[in-house]
Design a protein around this motif. Sequence first.
Motif, short mmCIF file in Angstrom:
data_model
loop_
_atom_site.label_atom_id
_atom_site.label_comp_id
_atom_site.label_asym_id
_atom_site.label_seq_id
_atom_site.Cartn_x
_atom_site.Cartn_y
_atom_site.Cartn_z
N GLY A 12 0.79 -1.22 0.00
CA GLY A 12 0.00 0.00 0.00
C GLY A 12 0.82 1.27 0.00
N LYS A 13 0.28 2.28 0.64
CA LYS A 13 0.89 3.61 0.61
C LYS A 13 1.12 4.09 2.04
CE LYS A 13 -1.71 4.61 -3.62
NZ LYS A 13 -2.72 5.49 -4.26
N PRO A 14 2.07 5.00 2.23
CA PRO A 14 2.34 5.52 3.57
C PRO A 14 1.11 6.21 4.17
CG PRO A 14 4.09 6.14 2.04
CD PRO A 14 2.98 5.58 1.22
N GLY A 15 1.02 6.13 5.50
CA GLY A 15 -0.05 6.85 6.19
C GLY A 15 -1.12 5.97 6.79
N GLY A 16 -1.46 4.87 6.11
CA GLY A 16 -2.41 3.91 6.66
C GLY A 16 -3.83 4.04 6.14
N ASP A 17 -4.22 5.18 5.56
CA ASP A 17 -5.58 5.34 5.07
C ASP A 17 -5.89 4.38 3.93
OD1 ASP A 17 -5.94 7.33 6.92
OD2 ASP A 17 -5.63 8.99 5.51
N TRP A 18 -4.93 4.26 3.00
CA TRP A 18 -5.14 3.35 1.87
C TRP A 18 -5.31 1.93 2.37
CZ3 TRP A 18 -3.23 -1.07 -0.19
CH2 TRP A 18 -3.57 -1.36 -1.51
N GLN A 19 -4.48 1.52 3.33
CA GLN A 19 -4.55 0.16 3.86
C GLN A 19 -5.90 -0.11 4.51
OE1 GLN A 19 -1.98 2.12 3.90
NE2 GLN A 19 -0.03 1.03 3.87
N ALA A 51 -2.26 -8.58 8.72
CA ALA A 51 -0.81 -8.59 8.93
C ALA A 51 -0.08 -7.88 7.79
CB ALA A 51 -0.30 -10.02 9.08
N ILE A 52 -0.43 -8.19 6.56
CA ILE A 52 0.39 -7.69 5.45
C ILE A 52 0.19 -6.20 5.18
CG2 ILE A 52 0.58 -9.93 4.33
CD1 ILE A 52 -1.44 -8.96 2.24
N VAL A 53 -0.89 -5.61 5.66
CA VAL A 53 -1.05 -4.18 5.39
C VAL A 53 0.01 -3.35 6.13
CG1 VAL A 53 -3.51 -4.28 4.86
CG2 VAL A 53 -2.79 -3.92 7.24
N SER A 54 0.67 -3.97 7.11
CA SER A 54 1.75 -3.26 7.81
C SER A 54 3.13 -3.66 7.29
CB SER A 54 1.68 -3.55 9.32
OG SER A 54 1.93 -4.92 9.59
N PHE A 55 3.17 -4.50 6.27
CA PHE A 55 4.45 -5.01 5.79
C PHE A 55 5.25 -3.94 5.06
CE2 PHE A 55 6.98 -6.75 2.27
CZ PHE A 55 7.89 -7.51 3.00
N SER A 56 6.53 -3.83 5.38
CA SER A 56 7.45 -2.98 4.62
C SER A 56 8.88 -3.42 4.89
CB SER A 56 7.29 -1.51 5.00
OG SER A 56 8.20 -0.71 4.25
N ARG A 57 9.54 -3.86 3.83
CA ARG A 57 10.96 -4.21 3.91
C ARG A 57 11.74 -3.53 2.79
NH1 ARG A 57 13.25 -5.65 8.61
NH2 ARG A 57 11.95 -7.13 9.77
N VAL A 58 11.26 -2.38 2.35
CA VAL A 58 11.93 -1.63 1.29
C VAL A 58 13.37 -1.32 1.67
CG1 VAL A 58 11.94 0.53 -0.01
CG2 VAL A 58 9.77 -0.63 0.45
N ASP A 59 13.57 -0.92 2.91
CA ASP A 59 14.90 -0.51 3.34
C ASP A 59 15.89 -1.67 3.40
OD1 ASP A 59 13.98 2.05 3.58
OD2 ASP A 59 13.69 1.97 5.75
N ASN A 60 15.39 -2.90 3.37
CA ASN A 60 16.30 -4.05 3.44
C ASN A 60 16.69 -4.59 2.08
OD1 ASN A 60 17.66 -6.01 5.28
ND2 ASN A 60 16.40 -7.49 4.18
#
Length: 264
Positions: free
Chosen positions: A121-128, A187-196
């Motif tokens: 999704g997108k930053p912020g949480g509204d989209w999720q 669970a996956i709506v909070s997933f982010s591993r871009v930085d890794n």
Amino acid sequence: MSPNLQLPAFLQQGAGTTAVFMLHGVGGGKEAWLECLPEVARSGYQAIAWDMPGYGASPLIDPYTNSGLARSLEHLIDHIGAHRNILLGHSMGGMVAQEAVALFPDKIHGLVLSGTSAAFGKPGGDWQQRFLNSRFAPLDAGLGMAGLARTLVRGMVAPDAGEQAVHAAERLMARVPESSYRAALSAIVSFSRVDNLSNIRVPALCIAGEHDQNATPAVMEKMAARIPGAQYVCLNNAGHLANMERPDAFNAVVLEFLKQHFSG
């Protein structure tokens, strides 16, 4: 890793010092890999397809988190005890694979990521939240997983996807417990591993489907560019469920990658 973590259910074929762990998406199960398991096994690898916690015969975990799913996978990896471990993750399974390589990189020797992304999704949480509401609304209205599958699967596949593959995907999603489906999406709506991505130091392959609207080819290609040395392949006439829609083409790409990096 928690000592009380239960072993997830899995299918296993083949033998060898290299194990390929096949990780399904949120609407799937280990049967999503029935066309892939024997081909990988015949090529000299251990082929293992799991039921993610809460799916099939695998017990649900609590709390149901991305890190918890990765630790469940780690338990399975330790149980199999192969010399080398390759993660083949589709959609949410690709996110579990990325979480795993971030949490215990020394146990992962290769990645194949199909129809997935490095963040949801997108930053912020509204989209999720809107996404969750849209996916849960049919269930809240009593449609059930079978009805949800009939509304979702057709939009995931390529326009000319074979009826056999479509019906197989619908049956697979229909068997997912509603509670597990809700937990997995939450669970996956909070997933982010871009930085890794830039920290990944194992051979990696990113596979996109030409008609995938969930994880578009542009998203997959961008992700591959951020993983050092990663390969990128886009399968023509495939959608989000490429491994089920076009198993021969999908398997050929996977096996070419495996033989290039993990033969013998």
